[in-house]
Scaffold this motif. Structure first.
Motif, PDB file in Angstrom:
ATOM      1  N   LYS A  44      27.977   5.905 -91.113  1.00  0.00           N
ATOM      2  CA  LYS A  44      28.619   7.124 -91.613  1.00  0.00           C
ATOM      3  C   LYS A  44      28.468   8.186 -90.528  1.00  0.00           C
ATOM      4  CE  LYS A  44      27.685   6.241 -96.509  1.00  0.00           C
ATOM      5  NZ  LYS A  44      26.983   6.730 -97.733  1.00  0.00           N
ATOM      6  N   ILE A  45      29.601   8.628 -89.994  1.00  0.00           N
ATOM      7  CA  ILE A  45      29.574   9.523 -88.841  1.00  0.00           C
ATOM      8  C   ILE A  45      30.283  10.831 -89.176  1.00  0.00           C
ATOM      9  CG2 ILE A  45      30.375   9.841 -86.461  1.00  0.00           C
ATOM     10  CD1 ILE A  45      29.977   6.892 -86.003  1.00  0.00           C
ATOM     11  N   PHE A  46      29.685  11.910 -88.733  1.00  0.00           N
ATOM     12  CA  PHE A  46      30.206  13.260 -88.953  1.00  0.00           C
ATOM     13  C   PHE A  46      30.567  13.847 -87.594  1.00  0.00           C
ATOM     14  CE2 PHE A  46      29.846  17.845 -89.447  1.00  0.00           C
ATOM     15  CZ  PHE A  46      30.312  18.102 -90.728  1.00  0.00           C
ATOM     16  N   SER A  65      32.730   4.811 -90.954  1.00  0.00           N
ATOM     17  CA  SER A  65      33.260   5.747 -91.954  1.00  0.00           C
ATOM     18  C   SER A  65      33.066   7.149 -91.386  1.00  0.00           C
ATOM     19  CB  SER A  65      32.496   5.601 -93.275  1.00  0.00           C
ATOM     20  OG  SER A  65      32.918   6.579 -94.206  1.00  0.00           O
ATOM     21  N   VAL A  66      34.170   7.809 -91.041  1.00  0.00           N
ATOM     22  CA  VAL A  66      34.104   9.041 -90.268  1.00  0.00           C
ATOM     23  C   VAL A  66      34.643  10.224 -91.062  1.00  0.00           C
ATOM     24  CG1 VAL A  66      34.696  10.138 -88.074  1.00  0.00           C
ATOM     25  CG2 VAL A  66      34.515   7.642 -88.197  1.00  0.00           C
ATOM     26  N   THR A  67      33.878  11.312 -91.045  1.00  0.00           N
ATOM     27  CA  THR A  67      34.337  12.586 -91.589  1.00  0.00           C
ATOM     28  C   THR A  67      34.433  13.575 -90.440  1.00  0.00           C
ATOM     29  OG1 THR A  67      33.235  12.188 -93.712  1.00  0.00           O
ATOM     30  CG2 THR A  67      33.867  14.451 -93.212  1.00  0.00           C
ATOM     31  N   ASP A  80      29.559  19.856 -96.516  1.00  0.00           N
ATOM     32  CA  ASP A  80      28.099  19.849 -96.518  1.00  0.00           C
ATOM     33  C   ASP A  80      27.555  18.519 -97.024  1.00  0.00           C
ATOM     34  OD1 ASP A  80      27.885  22.421 -95.520  1.00  0.00           O
ATOM     35  OD2 ASP A  80      27.700  23.366 -97.491  1.00  0.00           O
ATOM     36  N   GLU A  81      28.221  17.965 -98.022  1.00  0.00           N
ATOM     37  CA  GLU A  81      27.782  16.677 -98.567  1.00  0.00           C
ATOM     38  C   GLU A  81      27.970  15.569 -97.530  1.00  0.00           C
ATOM     39  OE1 GLU A  81      26.066  14.373-101.599  1.00  0.00           O
ATOM     40  OE2 GLU A  81      26.285  16.548-101.390  1.00  0.00           O
ATOM     41  N   ALA A  82      29.092  15.612 -96.817  1.00  0.00           N
ATOM     42  CA  ALA A  82      29.340  14.605 -95.785  1.00  0.00           C
ATOM     43  C   ALA A  82      28.319  14.722 -94.652  1.00  0.00           C
ATOM     44  CB  ALA A  82      30.758  14.753 -95.234  1.00  0.00           C
ATOM     45  N   LEU A  83      27.975  15.941 -94.285  1.00  0.00           N
ATOM     46  CA  LEU A  83      26.966  16.153 -93.251  1.00  0.00           C
ATOM     47  C   LEU A  83      25.607  15.637 -93.706  1.00  0.00           C
ATOM     48  CD1 LEU A  83      26.086  17.338 -90.535  1.00  0.00           C
ATOM     49  CD2 LEU A  83      25.836  19.556 -91.664  1.00  0.00           C
ATOM     50  N   ILE A  88      25.673  12.387 -85.978  1.00  0.00           N
ATOM     51  CA  ILE A  88      26.492  13.592 -85.884  1.00  0.00           C
ATOM     52  C   ILE A  88      26.997  13.731 -84.454  1.00  0.00           C
ATOM     53  CG2 ILE A  88      26.506  16.120 -86.048  1.00  0.00           C
ATOM     54  CD1 ILE A  88      24.192  15.811 -88.113  1.00  0.00           C
ATOM     55  N   PHE A  89      28.316  13.906 -84.308  1.00  0.00           N
ATOM     56  CA  PHE A  89      28.912  14.178 -83.002  1.00  0.00           C
ATOM     57  C   PHE A  89      29.399  15.624 -82.957  1.00  0.00           C
ATOM     58  CE2 PHE A  89      29.127   9.607 -82.619  1.00  0.00           C
ATOM     59  CZ  PHE A  89      29.161   9.352 -81.252  1.00  0.00           C
TER      60      PHE A  89
END
Length: 332
Positions: free
Chosen positions: A16-18, A46-48, A79-82, A88-89
């Motif tokens: 899971k990537i932000f 899975s990217v946000t 905020d939830e995705a973070l 984190i990129f």
């Protein structure tokens, strides 16, 4: 900050990537974020992707733009995705404060943080990264990152479109000194992968509204001040100016460059009175370092020939202060 290649083992399996970028994103910010987004999605992650504020109208056509979240319009989901992200990129910024309303959340996050950026003096808040101010754009660095991972074959027309957009806008259509032979070789490779560069130029340069064109005419006739004694051009826009023309995000993009088209002008400044601050954009030609100028006088920074800052003074006081500083430095 450890070399970015050391993050590659962390993203070999789906994560899971932000991804985020700076407030008031430009072509390089959105291009690098979307280019990285499409690449990581193709790798099975899975990217946000979150823009701290809305996109300028001239960038909403970009492949995947509809997948971006606007933090100011919906912070709870972001905020939830973070919170749930594993990596984190950060692209096209190197200081959490550049995200504005996301600053505290990023500071409090404990996940590995990866920087891809070409601005000077990165803050010591990143675990992995590449910081290369000599690069034309962050989009060129995302291209380098994909190649470093051995994934050049994954670059498709959508990724190519996003990366080219950032290079095009951050190099001033390839005229700035940061444009290198490597930059052109990258673009040749993107062409081989399906890039339609002429369509991108049309989206960026030939899709203005009538109101924006009239606004530009007003700026050049009524608001541009040429200070020949200091080889400087100044455009100062008050809150009333912006309200009069109902200025949207992106409508002031590129205004700061116009005075540099005048013979003898080597330093150009745009001062804009926003709702909560006075912002300054600086551009130069030749050997005048606007990054140092911004850091010394206006709480800012950036590149040698392109930088920005902010002022705690009022709009009129900022304009007066800028002219006062000019009398001491005499740009050449």
């Amino acid at each position: 900050m450890r070399p970015i290649e050391e993050v590659l083992p962390l993203i070999q399996s789906p994560r899971k990537i932000f991804i985020t970028t700076h407030h008031k994103p430009d072509g390089d910010a959105i291009g690098s974020m979307l280019g990285l987004y499409h690449y990581l999605e193709k790798k099975g992650h899975s990217v946000t992707a979150v823009a701290p504020s809305e996109l300028p109208d001239f960038l909403t056509w970009m492949p995947g733009a509809e997948q971006l979240h606007n933090y100011e319009a919906g912070s709870k989901v972001c905020d939830e995705a973070l919170k749930n992200a594993e990596v984190i990129f950060g692209v096209d910024f190197n200081d959490f404060s550049r995200t504005k309303h996301m600053t505290a959340q990023l500071e409090q996050s404990t996940q590995p943080k990866v920087l891809i950026d070409h601005h000077l003096l990165p803050k010591p808040v990143w675990d992995f990264g590449m910081s290369m101010p000599e690069k034309s754009s962050t989009c060129e660095m995302v291209y380098d990152f994909i190649n470093l991972a051995g994934d050049n074959a994954l670059i498709d027309a959508d990724i190519a479109t996003c990366l080219y957009t950032g290079v095009l806008t951050d190099t001033g259509s390839f005229r700035f000194n940061s444009t290198s032979a490597e930059t052109h070789r990258m673009c040749a490779d993107l062409k081989d992968k399906g890039l339609n560069h002429s369509i991108i130029h049309e989206h960026i340069n030939d899709s203005w509204s009538l109101k924006r064109m009239q606004f530009l005419g007003y700026i050049l006739l009524e608001k541009m001040e040429i200070l020949h004694k200091y080889n400087t051009g100044l455009i100062a826009l008050s809150r009333q100016d912006l309200k009069l023309w109902d200025v949207n995000t992106g409508d002031t993009e590129g205004l700061v460059n116009y005075p540099l088209s005048i013979s003898g002008i080597c330093f150009s400044t745009l001062i804009t009175e926003r709702a909560d601050e006075v912002k300054l954009s600086f551009r130069s030609k030749g050997d005048f370092d606007v990054s140092s100028f911004a850091r010394e006088h206006f709480n800012g920074g950036g590149h040698f020939n392109a930088s920005g800052g902010r002022s705690n003074l009022s709009f009129s006081e900022t304009v007066a202060r800028f002219k006062e500083i000019l009398s001491d430095i005499h740009p050449r």
